[in-house]
Design an enzyme around this catalytic site. Structure first.
Site, mmCIF file in Angstrom:
data_model
loop_
_atom_site.group_PDB
_atom_site.id
_atom_site.type_symbol
_atom_site.label_atom_id
_atom_site.label_comp_id
_atom_site.label_asym_id
_atom_site.label_seq_id
_atom_site.Cartn_x
_atom_site.Cartn_y
_atom_site.Cartn_z
ATOM 1 N N CYS A 73 -63.211 -73.636 4.366
ATOM 2 C CA CYS A 73 -63.235 -74.003 5.776
ATOM 3 C C CYS A 73 -64.671 -73.886 6.281
ATOM 4 O O CYS A 73 -65.384 -72.933 5.959
ATOM 5 C CB CYS A 73 -62.257 -73.158 6.583
ATOM 6 S SG CYS A 73 -62.966 -71.806 7.500
ATOM 7 N N GLU A 74 -65.080 -74.906 7.023
ATOM 8 C CA GLU A 74 -66.493 -74.942 7.414
ATOM 9 C C GLU A 74 -66.809 -73.963 8.538
ATOM 10 O O GLU A 74 -67.972 -73.740 8.841
ATOM 11 C CB GLU A 74 -66.905 -76.360 7.799
ATOM 12 C CG GLU A 74 -66.287 -76.876 9.074
ATOM 13 C CD GLU A 74 -66.701 -78.321 9.337
ATOM 14 O OE1 GLU A 74 -67.122 -79.018 8.405
ATOM 15 O OE2 GLU A 74 -66.606 -78.735 10.504
ATOM 16 N N HIS A 75 -65.811 -73.372 9.146
ATOM 17 C CA HIS A 75 -66.078 -72.410 10.215
ATOM 18 C C HIS A 75 -66.317 -70.996 9.690
ATOM 19 O O HIS A 75 -67.044 -70.230 10.313
ATOM 20 C CB HIS A 75 -64.914 -72.384 11.214
ATOM 21 C CG HIS A 75 -64.701 -73.698 11.889
ATOM 22 N ND1 HIS A 75 -63.466 -74.228 12.155
ATOM 23 C CD2 HIS A 75 -65.605 -74.604 12.332
ATOM 24 C CE1 HIS A 75 -63.604 -75.399 12.739
ATOM 25 N NE2 HIS A 75 -64.891 -75.657 12.852
ATOM 26 N N HIS A 76 -65.677 -70.657 8.574
ATOM 27 C CA HIS A 76 -65.786 -69.282 8.073
ATOM 28 C C HIS A 76 -66.233 -69.197 6.614
ATOM 29 O O HIS A 76 -66.411 -68.099 6.089
ATOM 30 C CB HIS A 76 -64.436 -68.567 8.197
ATOM 31 C CG HIS A 76 -63.892 -68.559 9.595
ATOM 32 N ND1 HIS A 76 -63.010 -69.517 10.053
ATOM 33 C CD2 HIS A 76 -64.125 -67.735 10.630
ATOM 34 C CE1 HIS A 76 -62.709 -69.270 11.319
ATOM 35 N NE2 HIS A 76 -63.378 -68.205 11.702
ATOM 36 N N GLN A 114 -59.341 -79.308 7.235
ATOM 37 C CA GLN A 114 -58.168 -79.921 6.602
ATOM 38 C C GLN A 114 -57.876 -81.309 7.187
ATOM 39 O O GLN A 114 -57.545 -82.246 6.464
ATOM 40 C CB GLN A 114 -56.957 -78.995 6.775
ATOM 41 C CG GLN A 114 -55.709 -79.549 6.096
ATOM 42 C CD GLN A 114 -54.520 -78.623 6.247
ATOM 43 O OE1 GLN A 114 -54.678 -77.443 6.537
ATOM 44 N NE2 GLN A 114 -53.329 -79.150 6.053
ATOM 45 N N HIS A 142 -54.663 -71.172 4.955
ATOM 46 C CA HIS A 142 -56.055 -70.878 5.306
ATOM 47 C C HIS A 142 -56.288 -69.382 5.266
ATOM 48 O O HIS A 142 -55.668 -68.636 6.033
ATOM 49 C CB HIS A 142 -56.354 -71.397 6.721
ATOM 50 C CG HIS A 142 -56.371 -72.892 6.805
ATOM 51 N ND1 HIS A 142 -57.519 -73.606 7.012
ATOM 52 C CD2 HIS A 142 -55.371 -73.790 6.683
ATOM 53 C CE1 HIS A 142 -57.224 -74.901 7.032
ATOM 54 N NE2 HIS A 142 -55.925 -75.032 6.834
ATOM 55 N N CYS A 144 -58.772 -67.858 6.316
ATOM 56 C CA CYS A 144 -59.371 -67.383 7.576
ATOM 57 C C CYS A 144 -58.294 -67.037 8.597
ATOM 58 O O CYS A 144 -58.536 -66.256 9.517
ATOM 59 C CB CYS A 144 -60.382 -68.386 8.136
ATOM 60 S SG CYS A 144 -59.715 -69.978 8.589
#
Ligand SMILES: [Zn+2]
Length: 188
Positions: A73-76, A114, A142, A144
């Site tokens: 995931c590109e946020h975490h 996703q 996920h 995260c």
């Protein structure tokens, strides 16, 4: 600062000692892991798909179910992973079946969302095969969400992307959704 020094510093910043025996080779391993987990950008889909498209008058739905994928995931930068189901309705051209998981690899092995990954897989097949339609459903967990944040360990996220007939024709979409909900047939 080279990559190894960078990851050594990273370990230091999260409060551990990069010189202790268990962590001595960890910077190299992190580097190798991330190189693999983000290698999707280097998969040359033009070449791979270009050599595997065949003229064929088959016009029923082609479905590849349960394609495992692992992404970040590109946020975490934490993993999300699960399964992708991909179907298309050919229009005079079919693709080697092993190429569909390669498309999934190309878009999953990178920093991702996703929703975007699901749409990119569908768009890629529309562009390369010019089929009557493409349907993609992705089910993922996920980390995260599971390990931090809301800590929901067993929740799955489902996304879908429908193009062409899969979008405009409810029966095609229903057939696809029905087929992916059926248990697989296993030989022997
Ligand atoms: Zn996340």
């Amino acid at each position: 600062m080279n990559d190894i020094e960078f990851y050594r510093e990273f370990i230091r910043r999260i409060g551990d000692d990069p010189a202790r025996p268990g962590l001595r080779r960890t910077p190299e391993r992190i580097k190798e892991s991330y190189a693999f987990l983000t290698s999707g950008h280097h998969i040359d889909l033009e070449t791979e798909l270009g050599s595997a498209v065949f003229e064929e008058e088959y016009d029923e739905m082609v479905l590849v179910k349960n394609i495992d994928f692992f992404s970040l995931c590109e946020h975490h930068l934490l993993p999300f992973f699960g399964r992708v189901h991909v179907a298309y309705l050919p229009q005079g051209r079919v693709i080697g079946l092993s190429k569909i998981p390669r498309v999934v690899d190309a878009f999953s092995r990178r920093l991702q969302l996703q929703e975007r990954m699901t749409a990119q897989i569908a768009r890629c097949l529309m562009d390369h095969l010019n089929p009557l339609g493409v349907g993609v459903v992705c089910e993922a967990m996920h980390l995260c969400m599971a390990m931090r944040g809301v800590q929901k360990v067993s929740s799955f996220t489902t996304t879908s992307a429908m193009e062409g007939r899969f979008k405009s024709d409810a029966r095609t979409r229903q057939e696809f959704l029905h087929l992916i909900s059926m248990p697989e047939v296993r030989g022997a």
